[in-house]
Scaffold this active site. Structure first.
Site, PDB file in Angstrom:
ATOM      1  N   LYS A 192       0.707  -1.314  -0.027  1.00 45.72           N
ATOM      2  CA  LYS A 192      -0.019  -0.203  -0.127  1.00 45.72           C
ATOM      3  C   LYS A 192       0.908   1.235   0.118  1.00 45.72           C
ATOM      4  O   LYS A 192       1.602   1.487   0.808  1.00 45.72           O
ATOM      5  CB  LYS A 192      -0.976   0.055   1.202  1.00 45.72           C
ATOM      6  CG  LYS A 192      -2.091   1.028   1.160  1.00 45.72           C
ATOM      7  CD  LYS A 192      -2.919   0.859   2.237  1.00 45.72           C
ATOM      8  CE  LYS A 192      -3.975   1.673   2.108  1.00 45.72           C
ATOM      9  NZ  LYS A 192      -4.824   1.738   3.354  1.00 45.72           N
ATOM     10  N   GLY A 247       6.339   0.463   6.063  1.00 49.46           N
ATOM     11  CA  GLY A 247       7.092  -0.218   5.429  1.00 49.46           C
ATOM     12  C   GLY A 247       7.436   0.020   3.985  1.00 49.46           C
ATOM     13  O   GLY A 247       8.437   0.098   3.198  1.00 49.46           O
ATOM     14  N   CYS A 248       6.423   0.316   3.461  1.00 43.89           N
ATOM     15  CA  CYS A 248       6.137   0.663   1.719  1.00 43.89           C
ATOM     16  C   CYS A 248       6.878   1.777   1.489  1.00 43.89           C
ATOM     17  O   CYS A 248       7.654   1.905   0.662  1.00 43.89           O
ATOM     18  CB  CYS A 248       4.794   0.713   1.217  1.00 43.89           C
ATOM     19  SG  CYS A 248       3.921  -0.914   1.355  1.00 43.89           S
ATOM     20  N   THR A 249       6.991   2.943   2.605  1.00 46.05           N
ATOM     21  CA  THR A 249       7.545   4.196   2.249  1.00 46.05           C
ATOM     22  C   THR A 249       8.917   4.031   2.562  1.00 46.05           C
ATOM     23  O   THR A 249       9.930   4.477   1.751  1.00 46.05           O
ATOM     24  CB  THR A 249       7.145   5.131   3.424  1.00 46.05           C
ATOM     25  OG1 THR A 249       5.688   5.330   3.219  1.00 46.05           O
ATOM     26  CG2 THR A 249       7.703   6.455   3.385  1.00 46.05           C
ATOM     27  N   ALA A 278      10.344   2.332  -0.846  1.00 41.56           N
ATOM     28  CA  ALA A 278      10.098   3.197  -1.760  1.00 41.56           C
ATOM     29  C   ALA A 278      11.303   4.199  -1.723  1.00 41.56           C
ATOM     30  O   ALA A 278      11.868   4.451  -2.658  1.00 41.56           O
ATOM     31  CB  ALA A 278       8.907   3.941  -1.998  1.00 41.56           C
TER      32      ALA A 278
END
Length: 161
Positions: free
Chosen positions: A40, A45-47, A50
């Site tokens: 998402k 975690g995704c940030t 990325a």
């Protein structure tokens, strides 16, 4: 759906970015592609993942590779995520999770006893011929971009030698 293995032809990707422009893996012929699936936009975690790819992007690009991030959120979410963190690479909206299905990353998850379907954090390194060169089935966001860059260097060196 099963996950493609090293040596397999990579399943086609044809997904829109935040502007609606469709990006196709077939158009990447001759270039390396780091295709990473994440759950998402703009979550912790995704940030981290990325931003690590953002920080390594110039080096990755110098090595003749492109980073494509894929998650189920739509274009508006992708645009906000890119702008908030200055992400220079392509983020693709897989709202129907068709591509995630093809790569075996659309999975049943369990969060405190609640079952739901979502994207598993997995990465695929695709060679210039469109074949899977490496896979990461269990990705930890911290340090992942460096790990992928190291694998890219190793795969490229193996081809030269």
């Amino acid at each position: 759906m099963s996950t493609p293995s090293v040596g397999d032809l990579a399943p086609e990707v044809a997904l829109p970015d935040e502007t609606g422009t469709v990006h196709r893996l077939a158009d990447q012929h001759g270039r390396w592609t780091i295709l990473y699936f994440y759950p998402k936009d703009d979550t912790p975690g995704c940030t981290v993942e990325a931003c690590e790819f953002r920080d390594a992007n110039e080096t990755i690009h110098e090595r003749g590779a492109d980073v494509w991030g894929v998650s189920p959120q739509g274009g508006a979410s992708k645009r906000a995520f890119r702008e908030k963190f200055g992400l220079p690479f392509i983020l693709l909206a897989d709202e129907s999770h068709e591509v995630a299905d093809a790569y075996g990353t659309w999975v049943e998850k369990d969060n405190y006893g609640k079952k739901y379907w979502g994207t598993a954090r997995r990465t695929f390194l695709i060679d210039p011929d469109g074949r899977i060169a490496r896979t990461w089935q269990k990705v930890k966001p911290e340090g992942h971009a460096a790990e992928v860059l190291e694998a890219l260097d190793a795969e490229q060196a193996a081809r030269v030698g």
